[in-house]
Design an enzyme around this catalytic site. Structure first.
Site, short mmCIF file in Angstrom:
data_model
loop_
_atom_site.label_atom_id
_atom_site.label_comp_id
_atom_site.label_asym_id
_atom_site.label_seq_id
_atom_site.Cartn_x
_atom_site.Cartn_y
_atom_site.Cartn_z
N GLY A 176 54.57 59.62 -11.87
CA GLY A 176 54.32 60.96 -12.39
C GLY A 176 53.23 61.70 -11.63
CG PHE A 186 61.68 63.62 -15.56
CD1 PHE A 186 60.50 62.90 -15.71
CD2 PHE A 186 62.85 63.10 -16.10
CE1 PHE A 186 60.49 61.68 -16.40
CE2 PHE A 186 62.86 61.89 -16.78
CZ PHE A 186 61.67 61.18 -16.93
CB THR A 229 64.09 64.00 -20.30
OG1 THR A 229 63.29 64.38 -19.19
CG2 THR A 229 65.54 64.29 -20.00
#
Ligand code: FMN
Length: 350
Positions: A71, A123, A187
């Site tokens: 990340g 993301f 997500t």
């Protein structure tokens, strides 16, 4: 004693971009990218002294057991610099098959008193094909590279397997290991891929490809990254599927959707949607690591991640049975000095 990073660099970085955490993040990544953006600069970075505490796991030799968590370098732009900062390995991504912008800003919040971060980045990344091109141009990496794969937002959960598989196919040649991220809270539907049948379908397809594409060194190891919010029964189920499907190890843990452990001055942020990392997730992550180690033993070695903000936290992870550790929030608050202190302490203790 506060390190020079904590006292000076961190203050300047946190204030940069008008105090916007995401602006500070992009600025840091740009500087690190530029530090390694030519063969000459990469050669110079490679000569810098770095902590040595070698350990071999999953058939990979790690120069030290302290890695950068997924990340931070979502598009794999700064690998030479991460090695020079002392990390023993780097997990890039999470990358998705389709390039995507992520969630609308603001989506990253520092909770300084709590030594924590809340993020709902979603993301944001340039896609698997762009990452493959980037890694091809970089050439051999100075430290082992794990590539974290996730599901594109536009792909429904029912199409997840093909979406991950597409990314795997283009990125496998560049990966020392693949991390299957089924645990980010940002997500929609992603974490349902931790359920038995969905996970089984996903892992059998990914493993099928790594086996079919294996070179003389054997298949590239697959690791599964899990959430700290799973019940013991759910973790046990994940372990069972992983063991059956030839997964090499577990990464524990991702951020939590819970909001315990915040300092009173940060409670006003508790309502921000997203995953919480840093100090408040540490006990949950250590507990999850210990549970996986107890259930799976040597069959599924664990990378411990979550709230490692000083060498004692890292030691707690190792004591729980983690074989390697990773940092995200600890690096934001503690800087590169922390990486070296943990690597040195780890070398002395183990
Ligand atoms: C801003 C931010 C972005 C993150 N993005 C990812 C990601 O793309 N993929 C992933 O697997 N984990 C991601 N994580 C989770 C971290 O890799 C790590 O598992 C978690 O933050 C716990 O470790 P820490 O307390 O050291 O931060 C992210 C964390 C933060 C703070």
């Amino acid at each position: 004693m506060r390190s020079a990073y904590t006292a000076l660099t961190r203050k300047a970085l946190f204030a940069s971009g008008g105090g916007d955490p995401e602006a500070a993040h992009h600025r840091t990544i740009r500087i690190l990218e530029q530090a390694g953006d030519s063969p000459r600069r990469r050669a110079a970075l490679a000569k810098l002294p770095r902590p040595s505490a070698p350990t071999t796991l999953f058939g990979i030799r790690f120069p030290n057991p302290v890695g950068l968590a997924a990340g931070m370098d979502k598009d794999a732009v700064a690998i030479p610099a991460w090695g020079a900062l002392g990390f023993g390995f780097v997990e890039v991504g999470t990358v998705t098959w389709h390039p995507q912008p992520g969630n609308p800003a603001p989506r990253l919040f520092r909770l300084v008193e709590s030594e924590a971060i809340i993020n709902r980045m979603g993301f944001n990344n340039r896609g698997a094909q762009a990452m493959a091109a980037r890694l091809a141009a970089l050439g051999p990496a100075p430290v082992p590279v794990g590539i974290s794969l996730g599901k594109s937002k536009v792909t429904p959960v029912s199409g997840a397997t093909e979406d991950y598989l597409n990314s795997l196919k283009v990125l496998l040649p560049y990966a020392d290991y693949i991390a299957v991220n089924v645990s980010s809270p940002n997500t929609p539907g992603l974490r349902s891929l931790q359920d038995r049948s969905a996970l089984d379908e996903l892992l059998s397809a990914l493993r099928g490809h790594t086996v079919a594409a294996a070179g003389p060194g054997g298949p590239v190891p697959l690791l599964v990254k899990i959430a700290p919010d799973l019940t013991d029964d759910a973790v046990a189920e994940v372990i069972e599927v992983c063991a059956t499907r030839g997964v090499a190890g577990i990464i524990a843990t991702n951020t939590t959707i819970s909001r315990g452990g915040l300092a009173p001055s940060d409670l006003s942020r508790a309502g921000e949607a997203g995953g919480l990392s840093g100090r408040p997730v540490h006990a949950m992550a250590v507990r999850t690591v210990a549970f996986v180690v107890k259930e799976a033993g040597d069959a599924l070695p664990v990378i411990g991640v979550g709230g490692i903000l000083d060498p004692d936290d890292a030691q707690r992870m190792f004591d729980a049975g983690a074989r390697l550790v990773q940092l995200y929030t600890g690096f934001v608050y503690g800087g590169p000095g922390l990486v070296r202190r943990i690597a040195r302490a780890g070398a002395a203790h183990r």
